[in-house]
Enzyme design. Structure first.
Site, PDB file in Angstrom:
ATOM      1  N   CYS A  31       1.353  -0.964  -0.080  1.00 38.30           N
ATOM      2  CA  CYS A  31       0.298  -0.161   0.233  1.00 38.30           C
ATOM      3  C   CYS A  31       0.849   1.053  -0.189  1.00 38.30           C
ATOM      4  O   CYS A  31       2.082   1.318   0.071  1.00 38.30           O
ATOM      5  CB  CYS A  31      -0.332   0.007   1.426  1.00 38.30           C
ATOM      6  SG  CYS A  31       0.127   0.209   2.598  1.00 38.30           S
TER       7      CYS A  31
ATOM      8  N   HIS B 261       5.207  -5.189   9.087  1.00 39.85           N
ATOM      9  CA  HIS B 261       5.034  -6.507   9.564  1.00 39.85           C
ATOM     10  C   HIS B 261       5.273  -8.046   8.300  1.00 39.85           C
ATOM     11  O   HIS B 261       4.713  -8.577   7.619  1.00 39.85           O
ATOM     12  CB  HIS B 261       3.441  -6.998   9.719  1.00 39.85           C
ATOM     13  CG  HIS B 261       3.824  -6.611  11.697  1.00 39.85           C
ATOM     14  ND1 HIS B 261       2.726  -5.968  11.719  1.00 39.85           N
ATOM     15  CD2 HIS B 261       4.846  -6.224  11.946  1.00 39.85           C
ATOM     16  CE1 HIS B 261       2.589  -5.744  13.195  1.00 39.85           C
ATOM     17  NE2 HIS B 261       3.650  -5.247  13.030  1.00 39.85           N
TER      18      HIS B 261
ATOM     19  N   CYS C 149       2.686   6.225   8.023  1.00 40.85           N
ATOM     20  CA  CYS C 149       1.861   6.399   7.185  1.00 40.85           C
ATOM     21  C   CYS C 149       0.636   7.649   7.509  1.00 40.85           C
ATOM     22  O   CYS C 149       0.073   8.049   7.931  1.00 40.85           O
ATOM     23  CB  CYS C 149       1.194   5.247   6.563  1.00 40.85           C
ATOM     24  SG  CYS C 149      -0.454   5.402   5.643  1.00 40.85           S
TER      25      CYS C 149
ATOM     26  N   HIS D  88      -0.886  -3.598  19.556  1.00 42.75           N
ATOM     27  CA  HIS D  88      -0.497  -3.516  18.465  1.00 42.75           C
ATOM     28  C   HIS D  88      -0.207  -2.070  18.243  1.00 42.75           C
ATOM     29  O   HIS D  88      -0.976  -1.060  18.411  1.00 42.75           O
ATOM     30  CB  HIS D  88      -1.434  -3.439  17.084  1.00 42.75           C
ATOM     31  CG  HIS D  88      -0.804  -3.864  15.409  1.00 42.75           C
ATOM     32  ND1 HIS D  88      -0.999  -2.361  15.119  1.00 42.75           N
ATOM     33  CD2 HIS D  88      -1.145  -4.134  14.801  1.00 42.75           C
ATOM     34  CE1 HIS D  88      -0.266  -2.358  13.842  1.00 42.75           C
ATOM     35  NE2 HIS D  88      -0.286  -3.951  13.662  1.00 42.75           N
TER      36      HIS D  88
ATOM     37  N   GLU E 231       0.524   0.578  16.095  1.00 40.37           N
ATOM     38  CA  GLU E 231      -0.603   1.378  15.933  1.00 40.37           C
ATOM     39  C   GLU E 231      -1.198   1.665  16.985  1.00 40.37           C
ATOM     40  O   GLU E 231      -1.525   3.237  16.844  1.00 40.37           O
ATOM     41  CB  GLU E 231      -0.581   0.707  14.375  1.00 40.37           C
ATOM     42  CG  GLU E 231      -1.694   2.625  13.204  1.00 40.37           C
ATOM     43  CD  GLU E 231      -2.660   1.684  12.485  1.00 40.37           C
ATOM     44  OE1 GLU E 231      -1.717   1.382  11.827  1.00 40.37           O
ATOM     45  OE2 GLU E 231      -4.056   2.099  12.049  1.00 40.37           O
TER      46      GLU E 231
ATOM     47  N   THR F   5      -5.915   1.140  10.771  1.00 39.51           N
ATOM     48  CA  THR F   5      -6.237   1.456   9.692  1.00 39.51           C
ATOM     49  C   THR F   5      -6.534  -0.418   9.574  1.00 39.51           C
ATOM     50  O   THR F   5      -6.318  -0.607   7.963  1.00 39.51           O
ATOM     51  CB  THR F   5      -5.090   1.905   9.030  1.00 39.51           C
ATOM     52  OG1 THR F   5      -3.588   1.752   9.064  1.00 39.51           O
ATOM     53  CG2 THR F   5      -5.451   4.045  10.293  1.00 39.51           C
TER      54      THR F   5
ATOM     55  N   CYS G 146      -8.875   3.647   5.826  1.00 42.78           N
ATOM     56  CA  CYS G 146      -7.705   3.551   5.192  1.00 42.78           C
ATOM     57  C   CYS G 146      -8.320   2.912   4.016  1.00 42.78           C
ATOM     58  O   CYS G 146      -9.013   2.255   3.297  1.00 42.78           O
ATOM     59  CB  CYS G 146      -6.261   2.752   5.577  1.00 42.78           C
ATOM     60  SG  CYS G 146      -6.023   2.580   4.102  1.00 42.78           S
TER      61      CYS G 146
ATOM     62  N   SER H 170       1.055  -9.867  10.337  1.00 45.76           N
ATOM     63  CA  SER H 170       0.517  -8.453   9.873  1.00 45.76           C
ATOM     64  C   SER H 170      -0.919  -8.639  10.189  1.00 45.76           C
ATOM     65  O   SER H 170      -1.602 -10.169   9.467  1.00 45.76           O
ATOM     66  CB  SER H 170       0.697  -8.822   8.629  1.00 45.76           C
ATOM     67  OG  SER H 170      -0.327  -7.969   7.669  1.00 45.76           O
TER      68      SER H 170
ATOM     69  N   ASN I  69      -3.150  -6.935   8.761  1.00 41.43           N
ATOM     70  CA  ASN I  69      -5.051  -7.382   7.672  1.00 41.43           C
ATOM     71  C   ASN I  69      -4.400  -8.397   7.082  1.00 41.43           C
ATOM     72  O   ASN I  69      -5.196  -8.112   5.942  1.00 41.43           O
ATOM     73  CB  ASN I  69      -4.434  -5.136   5.883  1.00 41.43           C
ATOM     74  CG  ASN I  69      -3.118  -5.810   5.776  1.00 41.43           C
ATOM     75  OD1 ASN I  69      -2.781  -6.276   4.741  1.00 41.43           O
ATOM     76  ND2 ASN I  69      -1.779  -5.700   6.330  1.00 41.43           N
TER      77      ASN I  69
HETATM   78  S1  SF4 Z   1      -2.664   3.225   6.819  1.00 32.98           S
HETATM   79 FE1  SF4 Z   1      -3.244   2.134   5.217  1.00 32.98          FE
HETATM   80  S2  SF4 Z   1      -2.065   2.746   3.351  1.00 32.98           S
HETATM   81 FE2  SF4 Z   1      -0.678   3.542   5.250  1.00 32.98          FE
HETATM   82  S3  SF4 Z   1       0.260   2.163   6.341  1.00 32.98           S
HETATM   83 FE3  SF4 Z   1      -1.021   1.156   6.756  1.00 32.98          FE
HETATM   84  S4  SF4 Z   1      -2.646  -0.191   5.278  1.00 32.98           S
HETATM   85 FE4  SF4 Z   1      -1.266   0.924   4.550  1.00 32.98          FE
END
Ligand code: SF4
Length: 415
Positions: A55, A85, A150, A178, A180, A248, A287, A316, A318
């Site tokens: 991404c 990740h 990001c 996590h 983030e 995200t 996102c 990871s 996602n």
């Molecule tokens: S916010 Fe979206 S674009 Fe940014 S690193 Fe995470 S998944 Fe990727």
């Protein structure tokens, strides 16, 4: 969308061409087109998700890290934690001399005392907590120059700030440990109250709290053991105005469902008020890459196939969500590289629940085999190509890749 300068070894000429053909064929509708791509090799057919792989935030972080390494040959370069990740990308950076300060949960690998003002500390795509930002500033480290957070994560922080300033409590849909979520929580906490909710199950418990005669007592009963809220948070006071944001990489449909659920609960409680007085619309903070990848996978799953392969790092979030979606429909193998395909009848794949690799029977004995394939936002396309090539190696009389790509082009460009 900006083109990033990332090392060639992460790219795949085949996947790049597939993506380019799809982009040209979709024209202006490029980002709204979630139909899968068929790559017909004869005895085996691959169906790839419309959007998958690196991404914006990941490419931005990789480009920046490699630039920093090239521009600072004589400096000690640290990364706050894993860049992204993906074990391949992280190992490549470590091989170039970068050291990780802490693990993904914030446990130290290196003592902060060792880090000096002349050193470089790169902040990864997930961002950093306010506490760590302050610590680095106190050490005299110029974090702004080496920050790869990001922009889409920063957008969540900005919205959390404005919500806090307007006295909304920020409900963060994410995993508490996590990096983030920890970063978003600490940024939100600077401006108001914040609360982390991991799933719909916890949201329903929160709804019970909101509707309870004694919200503080019930909150303590349901969430007392968790470190999921800001100091001084009182359920009886701080659940009257709410805005929902997310880590995200969570399932965006789940975030939307959680937000709608909380909105409905508050709507029944505050019938006399306008919606904006108790609930903030934050849909635009989701996102785009996560939403597109998940929407593409849902369309991919409409295809009848023998099995799915999802490629990405086992940590990871996602990628794990993509695996979850696939597992609802068909046998799914979550692998981090082509070397996990041991033989035509054996694959070593990650079980997301037990967190272990297990061995399974792999390709069924059939005349024609249909395979769904996708990858997480931190997985290089080169690894996906290796997986495709490894699977192809088990079949005789497959069509040449140039012919497959030409057929794809002819089919899509003449539609
Ligand atoms: S916010 Fe979206 S674009 Fe940014 S690193 Fe995470 S998944 Fe990727």
């Amino acid at each position: 969308m900006r083109k990033f300068d990332i090392p060639n070894k992460y790219e795949s000429s085949i996947i790049s061409e597939v993506k380019q053909i799809r982009k040209l064929a979709s024209g202006k509708e490029h980002r709204k087109d979630f139909t899968p791509t068929e790559l017909d090799f004869g005895p085996v057919r691959f169906y790839t998700a419309r959007h998958f792989g690196f991404c914006f935030g990941v490419e931005n972080a990789i480009e920046t890290a490699y630039r920093i390494i090239a521009e600072n040959p004589n400096k000690k370069i640290y990364l706050l934690s894993e860049m992204i990740h993906n074990p391949t990308v992280n190992q490549d950076l470590q091989d170039l001399g970068i050291q990780f300060i802490q693990d993904t949960k914030g446990n130290p690998y290196i003592s902060w005392e060792k880090i000096k003002s002349e050193d470089i500390v790169i902040i990864p795509a997930f961002g950093a907590t306010r506490e760590i930002e302050e610590l680095l500033k106190t050490k005299g480290i110029a974090i702004e120059k080496y920050d790869t957070t990001c922009p889409f994560v920063e957008r969540v922080w900005k919205r959390s700030k404005s919500l806090g300033e307007k006295k909304y409590t920020v409900v963060i849909h994410g995993k508490i440990d996590h990096e983030e979520t920890r970063a978003t929580f600490s940024h939100a906490a600077e401006h108001g109250h914040a609360l982390v909710i991991q799933n719909m199950e916890e949201t329903k418990l929160l709804a019970e709290v909101i509707n309870s005669e004694d919200p503080d007592e019930l909150f303590e009963k349901h969430f007392g053991a968790m470190k999921n809220r800001t100091p001084g948070f009182k359920a009886s006071q701080h659940l009257a105005k709410v805005g929902v944001v997310n880590q995200t990489t969570m399932l965006s449909t789940e975030t939307r469902a959680i937000a709608e659920f909380i909105k409905d609960v508050l709507a029944s409680k505050y019938v006399e008020l306008e919606t904006k007085q108790y609930f903030a619309d934050t849909r635009d903070t989701l996102c785009y890459a996560t939403s597109d990848n998940q929407a593409s996978l849902r369309e991919l799953l409409e295809i009848k196939a023998d099995f799915a392969v999802v490629v990405g790092g086992y940590k990871s979030a996602n990628t794990t969500h993509l695996v979850e979606l696939c597992e609802e429909k068909l046998p799914t193998y979550f692998i981090n590289g082509a070397d996990k395909i041991i033989a035509k009848n054996e694959i070593l794949h990650f079980n997301r629940l037990t967190k272990e690799e297990i061995s399974s029977q792999f390709i069924p004995q059939k005349e024609k085999v249909n395979v769904l394939i996708s990858s997480g936002a931190s997985c290089p396309d080169a690894i996906v190509e290796q997986v495709i090539q490894r699977i192809l190696s088990f079949f005789d009389n497959t069509k040449d890749i140039d012919i497959v790509l030409k057929n794809l082009k002819d089919e899509l460009m003449t539609e």
